[in-house]
Design a protein around this motif. Structure first.
Motif, PDB file in Angstrom:
ATOM      1  N   LYS A 144       0.815  -1.214   0.000  1.00 11.42           N
ATOM      2  CA  LYS A 144       0.000   0.000   0.000  1.00 11.42           C
ATOM      3  C   LYS A 144       0.853   1.271   0.000  1.00 11.42           C
ATOM      4  O   LYS A 144       0.416   2.319   0.444  1.00 11.42           O
ATOM      5  N   GLY A 145       2.056   1.165  -0.508  1.00 12.77           N
ATOM      6  CA  GLY A 145       2.943   2.327  -0.546  1.00 12.77           C
ATOM      7  C   GLY A 145       2.734   3.190  -1.776  1.00 12.77           C
ATOM      8  O   GLY A 145       2.006   2.819  -2.704  1.00 12.77           O
ATOM      9  N   VAL A 146       3.403   4.344  -1.792  1.00 10.37           N
ATOM     10  CA  VAL A 146       3.267   5.284  -2.907  1.00 10.37           C
ATOM     11  C   VAL A 146       3.870   4.705  -4.188  1.00 10.37           C
ATOM     12  O   VAL A 146       3.244   4.720  -5.252  1.00 10.37           O
ATOM     13  N   SER A 149       1.867   2.058  -5.800  1.00 11.80           N
ATOM     14  CA  SER A 149       0.631   2.540  -6.416  1.00 11.80           C
ATOM     15  C   SER A 149       0.890   3.116  -7.808  1.00 11.80           C
ATOM     16  O   SER A 149       0.008   3.148  -8.653  1.00 11.80           O
TER      17      SER A 149
END
Ligand code: ATP
Ligand code: MG
Lengths: 280, 367
Positions: A144-146, A149
């Motif tokens: 769920k990291g930047v 994504s």
């Protein structure tokens, strides 16, 4: 015997699916130590808002694979309890443990969610400007990291999982509809679907059937019953018929503390419970 | 099958409008500067320096509007201080342009005139490297980016939201303006930087230089448009809308909103800095007025009028408002602010989705 050929995770998965309570297997497979059979401990938790005690030395335990119902009059502190478990509110005192080792008061909301606690809000909350399928896709477990994504692509397995969740939540025919256009009951279902997409170990559901038709309520009861054993659940509800249809154990909360615990029949027969519900 | 919303909107918008925009952009990018350089000034086809500069300036504003829309329209963070990042990019390139004047200033010193005036004998430390274009180009993105990083980290971690966030961004640009007004700060006080002579060795007022700066601005706009299109249609973009619409839900899905907000906030500030860096050599001046709170509010008006949460909207808004402004300030200078206020109120009441909403409604009817 063919057992030695099985990949090791099969062995470690089995106990959690069966809701079994012994062994270090959980610790190995998930980092969550449920070796004493409990997935959640609340001990002597106090929360005050401007001097008002919303939780007053609350102690509660949830077993692995258990479906626990929590009832109580308005303002009893049910939602506040969920806020404490999910890191939204910090308790003034007391312990909150996920499994034997994880102190939830030291983690932030997103971390707690990634550790495996999913939460449905009292007021259904979905991403209204996105399609139903996109809502589910966003909730899927994974990195769920930047950075992740930016490079994200749904895999075939994940597409299948989304389709499966659409079936479970009876939203398959609405998969392209904007979530904001769903009925209240459907939003509740979508939110439950999003919880399942996270694949949590513990689900906290705050009034999941509020605003649902009787038929929808019945389906929800079926769904929740099918989840117990595989997941641990805590369900807050006012609808007694619904509680009766799913509950094994019921906890009654009043004025921020546990008033009674037992089967629904037991707590309904309890003098003090009758008093808080009818006395005022 | 899980087609992102924005892509679908684009599809509904019809390739028509997008195509028109692209063709217009290409024509702007090529025809205008070519005409400015090669067509004889008495020809009807000649594009004057005034026109080219005006359009180039608006193109830079369009980039600024797009940068604001990424944080406001898509992520729900209304910044009323984006003019600061724009101005910082402008000041960074301005230092280089000031050094480029060399000894041709009034005092014929190697130092910029305002420093001689202050009786300074050496450059302050932060002017180090300002004679190198490569270095200041780095500053153009690094300074706004770093400021945004620090400010954003503090604001987002403390969960400052909504109108409080808007107010402190406004306070930030105001504070910076006061700082830059002081002569001792080392950026020319209230006069700022002006009287530039050359850039990268070329005379700054030469038609060819103007043409190149214009083309670069259009390329920046096209590049940021394409980049933003990719960004908002990625999963990252959908997480931004999730921050805007239901931040709590996002957090309980396991995403840390602070990181996503910080990422888009810093990116947006850097984009604003780049826009400012192309703006300054074209208009030939940068002063603390660019940091005034009113300037930043105006950017928000462009975005609101064009349609926030769309990519073409802010660009359209920047062109419409600034086009109107350049006409008004010649025809009825004293009424411009009233007109701007009227425009904003009308847009808020009648066009909640901005001009893009109007376009969409037309398309909805025909489809
Ligand atoms: N952020 C807050 N600030 C002040 N008081 C609060 C806050 N959150 C909850 N309370 C108070 O704490 C008490 C417990 O609230 P809580 O929402 O936990 O009750 P509940 O059991 O969920 O009730 P309901 O059945 O109505 O949802 C209430 O009296 C409420 O007014
Ligand atoms: Mg509640």
């Amino acid at each position: 015997m063919s057992i030695p050929h099985l990949p090791p995770e099969i062995e470690t998965l089995t106990p959690s699916w069966a809701g079994e309570t012994s062994g270090l297997a959980h610790l190995v497979s998930t980092g969550l130590d449920t070796s004493h059979g409990q997935i959640l401990y609340l001990q002597d938790v106090c929360v005050s808002f401007d001097g008002f005690r919303a939780l007053n030395h609350l102690s509660l335990e949830i077993g692995v694979g258990e479906l626990r119902c929590v009832i109580g009059p308005n303002g009893a502190g049910k939602t506040t309890m969920m806020d404490v478990i999910t890191g939204k509110t910090r308790p003034d005192s007391g312990d909150v443990f996920f499994g034997e080792t994880i102190d939830l008061t030291r983690h932030r909301e997103a971390q707690i969610a990634r550790m495996g606690i999913g939460r449905k809000f009292q007021k259904p909350t979905v991403f209204e400007a996105m399609s139903v399928a996109d809502n589910l896709a966003l909730a899927l477990s994974g990195d769920k990291g930047v950075w992740a994504s930016l490079r994200y692509r749904l895999s075939g397995v994940q597409h299948d999982r989304i389709d499966e969740l659409l079936q479970i939540t009876r939203l398959a025919e609405f998969s392209h509809r904007l979530a904001g256009l769903l009925s209240h009951g459907q939003k509740q279902w979508l939110e439950i679907g999003m919880l399942l997409a996270q694949d949590p170990k513990l689900l906290l559901l705050d009034e999941p059937v509020a605003g649902m038709t009787d038929a929808e309520t019945e389906k929800t009861a079926e769904l929740l019953c099918s989840l117990k054993g595989r997941h641990s659940l805590m369900v807050v509800e006012h609808d007694m018929a619904f509680v009766g249809s799913i509950a094994e154990r019921v906890t009654v909360l009043a004025e921020g503390a546990v008033l009674a615990e037992g089967s629904l029949a037991q707590v309904q027969a309890d003098e003090r419970v009758i008093e808080v519900y009818l006395g005022r | 099958m899980h087609q992102p919303l924005t892509l679908r909107l684009m599809a509904q918008l019809g390739p028509a409008l997008t195509r028109v925009m692209v063709v217009l952009l290409l024509m702007l990018a090529l025809a205008l500067p070519l005409s400015h350089v090669y067509v004889a000034p008495d020809s009807a086809w000649y594009v004057s320096a005034y026109t080219l500069t005006l359009l180039g300036k608006i193109v830079c504003f369009a980039v600024l509007a797009l940068a604001l829309d990424l944080v406001w329209g898509y992520t729900g963070l209304l910044s009323l201080g984006h003019g600061l990042f724009f101005a910082l990019g402008g000041y960074a390139i301005g230092m280089y342009l000031m050094r480029g004047i060399g000894r041709e200033g009034n005092y014929q010193s190697a130092l910029p005139d305002f420093m001689v005036f202050l009786d300074w004998h050496t450059l302050p430390w932060f002017w180090w490297g300002s004679d190198s274009l490569a270095w200041v180009l780095l500053l153009v993105v690094a300074v706004p980016g770093l400021l945004a990083l620090v400010f954003g980290f503090l604001a987002f971690r403390s969960r400052i939201k909504g109108v409080y966030f808007s107010i402190i961004t406004q306070a930030l640009t105001y504070a910076a303006m006061l700082l830059f007004f002081r002569n001792e700060t080392g950026f020319g006080g209230n006069n700022g930087f002006t009287d530039f002579k050359r850039i990268a060795g070329y005379a700054i007022a030469a038609p060819e230089t103007r043409a190149v700066l214009f083309v670069l601005s259009v390329l920046l706009l096209a590049g940021s448009l394409a980049g933003s299109l990719w960004l908002v249609n990625s999963r990252f973009g959908r997480i931004l809308t999730a921050v805007r619409d239901a931040e709590n839900r996002l957090m309980f899905c396991g995403y840390d909103p602070v990181r996503f907000k910080l990422a888009i906030w810093v990116l947006s500030a850097m984009l604003a800095g780049l826009a400012g860096a192309l703006y300054v050599p074209q208009v030939g001046i940068i002063n603390p007025g660019e940091m005034s709170p009113a300037n930043s509010i105006e950017v928000a008006i462009w975005v609101a009028l064009g349609g926030r949460g769309t990519l073409l909207g802010p660009i359209l808004g920047a062109f419409v408002v600034n086009g109107a402004k350049s006409w008004f300030t010649v025809a009825f200078p004293e009424y411009w602010l009233f007109f701007l206020g009227f425009l904003f109120i009308a847009a808020t009441l009648l066009l909640p989705r901005g001009l893009m909403g109007l376009v969409r409604r037309g398309e909805d009817k025909t489809s």
